[in-house]
Each structure stands twice: as structure tokens, then as C-alpha cells.
Scaffold this motif. Structure first.
Motif, PDB file in Angstrom:
ATOM      1  N   GLN A 101      -8.443   5.706   6.675  1.00  0.00           N
ATOM      2  CA  GLN A 101      -7.533   6.670   7.285  1.00  0.00           C
ATOM      3  C   GLN A 101      -7.226   6.214   8.704  1.00  0.00           C
ATOM      4  N   THR A 146       5.734   9.104   5.610  1.00  0.00           N
ATOM      5  CA  THR A 146       5.998   9.875   4.386  1.00  0.00           C
ATOM      6  C   THR A 146       6.713  11.171   4.740  1.00  0.00           C
ATOM      7  N   ARG A 196       0.839  -1.193   0.000  1.00  0.00           N
ATOM      8  CA  ARG A 196       0.000   0.000   0.000  1.00  0.00           C
ATOM      9  C   ARG A 196       0.875   1.243   0.000  1.00  0.00           C
ATOM     10  N   THR A 197       0.236   2.376  -0.239  1.00  0.00           N
ATOM     11  CA  THR A 197       0.885   3.679  -0.225  1.00  0.00           C
ATOM     12  C   THR A 197       0.140   4.580   0.730  1.00  0.00           C
ATOM     13  N   ASN A 198       0.880   5.308   1.562  1.00  0.00           N
ATOM     14  CA  ASN A 198       0.275   6.344   2.391  1.00  0.00           C
ATOM     15  C   ASN A 198       0.094   7.565   1.497  1.00  0.00           C
ATOM     16  N   LEU A 199      -1.143   7.915   1.212  1.00  0.00           N
ATOM     17  CA  LEU A 199      -1.449   9.012   0.297  1.00  0.00           C
ATOM     18  C   LEU A 199      -1.262  10.387   0.927  1.00  0.00           C
ATOM     19  N   GLN A 238      -2.304   8.686   8.238  1.00  0.00           N
ATOM     20  CA  GLN A 238      -2.208   7.835   7.050  1.00  0.00           C
ATOM     21  C   GLN A 238      -3.559   7.719   6.369  1.00  0.00           C
ATOM     22  N   GLU A 282      -4.933   5.320   3.038  1.00  0.00           N
ATOM     23  CA  GLU A 282      -4.551   4.331   2.040  1.00  0.00           C
ATOM     24  C   GLU A 282      -5.795   3.775   1.359  1.00  0.00           C
ATOM     25  N   GLN A 283      -5.618   3.322   0.138  1.00  0.00           N
ATOM     26  CA  GLN A 283      -6.736   2.705  -0.557  1.00  0.00           C
ATOM     27  C   GLN A 283      -6.828   1.259  -0.116  1.00  0.00           C
ATOM     28  N   SER A 318       3.429  12.723   6.874  1.00  0.00           N
ATOM     29  CA  SER A 318       2.604  12.026   7.862  1.00  0.00           C
ATOM     30  C   SER A 318       3.023  12.306   9.302  1.00  0.00           C
ATOM     31  N   SER A 327      -6.694  -0.997   7.564  1.00  0.00           N
ATOM     32  CA  SER A 327      -5.372  -0.373   7.635  1.00  0.00           C
ATOM     33  C   SER A 327      -4.264  -1.427   7.622  1.00  0.00           C
ATOM     34  N   TYR A 375     -11.392   3.341   1.089  1.00  0.00           N
ATOM     35  CA  TYR A 375     -10.256   4.085   1.641  1.00  0.00           C
ATOM     36  C   TYR A 375     -10.305   3.991   3.160  1.00  0.00           C
TER      37      TYR A 375
END
Length: 193
Positions: A74, A193, A11-14, A180, A182-183, A18, A187, A72
Motif C-alpha cells: 500500500q 482510480t 499492476r492494478t490499484n485495488l 494505492q 497493489e499485489q 484513490s 510499489s 501486497y
């Protein structure tokens, strides 16, 4: 026998920055003091979030435009200070759908949730990370447009509206770390980030 392996999806922290929630790209109507407490990692890099004295929704967060459809989630690490509650709201479909959740940071429990605009596939969780820290999460489904992740200090009791408005005293707050988004429908481990 083999030791157990923890396998998580990639995953990516969008959320940008952060660990530093005081400044761009975050937007806020609360006072945020950086490096105000020791984070779950043992470093003095957690922030203090203080609601101002206006009778309003006291929040900080990020707006992520043009996100693809899907679930999503958070998350944020939070710890009680003078306030004992964290409020978080995930706004999907450019804010037309909202899912708000409140947690009690003095005992690590869920307090209440509330919706606006009929969000779907909503859920929440709270995990104890020791030394008064909890990792709190809220999830919702998104169709198109922006996803907005908001967090803030809150008073006790049930939620009466999605914006959780109240007057602060200008000095009391909570501690936060590691925001955080993420899609995905749950979690994964914290991704700085």
C-alpha cells in the motif's frame, strides 16, 4: 546509445476512488476535507485528514475482501500540516496479521514499525516528491481473506501499539493524496482510480 526505459510490471490499484478519500468505499473515524491542498500533480485535489478528540486509532482506509494470496503493497502521498507524522498499517489475512509503519513528514524519514500476528515479508519505503510531499509505502504477505489498507495522522515518537492511539485536537492534521494498494512486494507508479 538508446535512452533508458522504465519497465514496470502491469499492476492494478485495488483501492477505489484513490484521489477522493472522503466517502464510500472508504471507512474512517477521522474528519476528512476534500480539495484542501495542492497535490503532487499541481491540482487542488489533496485531502486533509484530521484526528478527532477521542483517545483512539485515527484512521481511514478500505477493506478488500477475498484477495488472492501473495505480497501486497500500500502507498500514499502525504505532506505535513500541523501534524508531522503519517501512520500506515497493512492488515492481511482478514486483519489477523498487521504491519504498522510511521514516517516523519517534516524530514522524510522512517520513524518506527510494529507487528501483530507475525506478518511476513514486511518492508517499507519513503520517497521525496518535492514541495513537502512524500510517497510512503508498506508491504506484507497475505494468505487468504481480506486485505485492509489503513492510513492516518500520527504523533511523533516510537510506536507503542499497532493501533497508534492518541487524542487529537479536532483541527490539526496532515494532507494525503493518491491512495494505492497493489499485489506485489514493492510499489509501482501511481495508478489513479
Amino acid at each position: 546509445s538508446c535512452p533508458a526505459l522504465l519497465l514496470e510490471p502491469q499492476r492494478t490499484n485495488l483501492l477505489s476512488q484513490s484521489e477522493y478519500v472522503n466517502g464510500s468505499p472508504y471507512v474512517s473515524n477521522s474528519t476528512i476535507t476534500s480539495n484542501a491542498a495542492t497535490s503532487p500533480e499541481g491540482l487542488v485535489n489533496a485531502s486533509k485528514v484530521v484526528p478527532n478528540t477521542s483517545n483512539t486509532f485515527h484512521w481511514f482506509g478500505q477493506v478488500l475482501n477475498s484477495q488472492t494470496s501473495g505480497n501486497y503493497t500500500q502507498t500514499i502521498f502525504a505532506k505535513a500540516d500541523t501534524y508531522n507524522h503519517l501512520f500506515m498499517v497493512i492488515r492481511t489475512d482478514s486483519g489477523s496479521k498487521r504491519y504498522g509503519v510511521k514516517f516523519n513528514l517534516s524530514n522524510g524519514t522512517f520513524v518506527d514499525d510494529i507487528t501483530f500476528g507475525s506478518p511476513t515479508q514486511t518492508n517499507y519505503s519513503i520517497e521525496d516528491y518535492g514541495n513537502g510531499w512524500y510517497r510512503c509505502s508498506a508491504s506484507s504477505n497475505h494468505s487468504s481473506g481480506a486485505v485492509i489498507a489503513l492510513f492516518g495522522a500520527s504523533l511523533g515518537g516510537a510506536l507503542s501499539d499497532i493501533n497508534n492511539s492518541f487524542p487529537g485536537d479536532g483541527t490539526s492534521g496532515i494532507y494525503v493524496y493518491g491512495a494505492q494498494l497493489e499485489q506485489g512486494s514493492y510499489s509501482t507508479s501511481y495508478i489513479p482510480t
